[in-house]
Design a protein around this motif. Structure first.
Motif, PDB file in Angstrom:
ATOM      1  N   SER A 146      76.255  51.546  74.025  1.00 56.10           N
ATOM      2  CA  SER A 146      76.386  50.303  73.579  1.00 56.10           C
ATOM      3  C   SER A 146      77.558  50.339  72.440  1.00 56.10           C
ATOM      4  CB  SER A 146      74.995  49.760  73.255  1.00 56.10           C
ATOM      5  OG  SER A 146      74.437  50.510  71.847  1.00 56.10           O
ATOM      6  N   GLU A 147      77.687  48.846  72.367  1.00 57.88           N
ATOM      7  CA  GLU A 147      78.813  48.488  70.956  1.00 57.88           C
ATOM      8  C   GLU A 147      78.380  49.110  69.715  1.00 57.88           C
ATOM      9  OE1 GLU A 147      80.563  44.649  69.206  1.00 57.88           O
ATOM     10  OE2 GLU A 147      80.451  44.538  71.399  1.00 57.88           O
ATOM     11  N   GLN A 148      76.950  49.025  69.433  1.00 59.57           N
ATOM     12  CA  GLN A 148      76.440  49.507  68.344  1.00 59.57           C
ATOM     13  C   GLN A 148      76.593  50.960  68.118  1.00 59.57           C
ATOM     14  OE1 GLN A 148      72.276  48.745  67.355  1.00 59.57           O
ATOM     15  NE2 GLN A 148      72.485  49.078  65.115  1.00 59.57           N
ATOM     16  N   GLU A 149      76.121  51.692  69.465  1.00 58.88           N
ATOM     17  CA  GLU A 149      76.389  52.940  69.429  1.00 58.88           C
ATOM     18  C   GLU A 149      77.809  53.647  69.432  1.00 58.88           C
ATOM     19  OE1 GLU A 149      72.546  54.319  72.139  1.00 58.88           O
ATOM     20  OE2 GLU A 149      74.439  53.531  73.199  1.00 58.88           O
TER      21      GLU A 149
ATOM     22  N   GLN B 130      80.080  52.107  67.703  1.00 60.96           N
ATOM     23  CA  GLN B 130      80.315  51.832  66.143  1.00 60.96           C
ATOM     24  C   GLN B 130      80.031  53.169  65.288  1.00 60.96           C
ATOM     25  OE1 GLN B 130      78.821  48.084  65.089  1.00 60.96           O
ATOM     26  NE2 GLN B 130      80.585  47.169  65.819  1.00 60.96           N
ATOM     27  N   VAL B 131      78.755  53.745  65.409  1.00 61.56           N
ATOM     28  CA  VAL B 131      78.498  54.791  64.731  1.00 61.56           C
ATOM     29  C   VAL B 131      78.931  55.955  65.040  1.00 61.56           C
ATOM     30  CG1 VAL B 131      76.218  56.135  64.702  1.00 61.56           C
ATOM     31  CG2 VAL B 131      76.167  53.983  64.873  1.00 61.56           C
TER      32      VAL B 131
END
Length: 158
Positions: free
Chosen positions: A135-138, A140-141
């Motif tokens: 996902s986009e959030q993953e 970024q991490v």
């Protein structure tokens, strides 16, 4: 809300009998199948491809495959599982076909460093393809941790 409920209930149930009718060449049955599953197939395909045009292509390919292979469908009471398995395979095939190609001239260094560059390119392509599954959030991490050198705790806070 009531209109939406009527819209859903007006669709023929997706069952083994509907697929048998499609296998027999019943175009009305195929239209009923389309009306019953197209929106859900599109959402499913979009979740895999992440591009609206690609998802539309996958839906079309899926429904054509269902139409062509309906005679070989082994009725086990789970036609939606069969249809969505076809959709998943079509979406994954579509993604594989869209992999970017890199001209050999960009990879091969005439000074003799071609193999090192090739390995770096392969690693970047592998990383890019793996990042696309997150996902986009993953993403970024991973990027803050790997690329920017942020520690685990900082990455976790983000």
């Amino acid at each position: 809300m009531k209109e939406h409920a009527n819209y859903i209930s007006s669709h023929a149930p997706v069952n083994d009998e509907l697929l048998q009718r499609i296998a027999a060449g019943d175009r009305t049955a195929f239209h009923q199948l389309y009306e019953a599953v197209a929106k859900n197939l599109y959402g499913f395909a979009l979740s895999i491809t992440r591009h609206p045009q690609d998802a539309e292509d996958v839906v079309q390919e899926t429904l054509l495959t269902v139409y062509r292979h309906a005679p070989s469908y082994q009725g086990r009471g789970k036609p939606l599982a069969w249809i969505f398995t076809i959709a998943k395979n079509c979406a994954l095939r579509h993604l594989r076909q869209k992999r970017p190609t890199i001209p050999i001239e960009e990879v091969w260094d005439l000074e003799g460093n071609g193999l090192a560059e090739l390995e770096a390119v392969e690693q970047r392509l592998l990383l890019r393809s793996l990042l696309c599954t997150l996902s986009e959030q993953e993403q970024q991490v991973v990027m803050t941790h790997s690329v920017e050198g942020m520690k685990n705790r900082g990455s976790a806070q983000i």
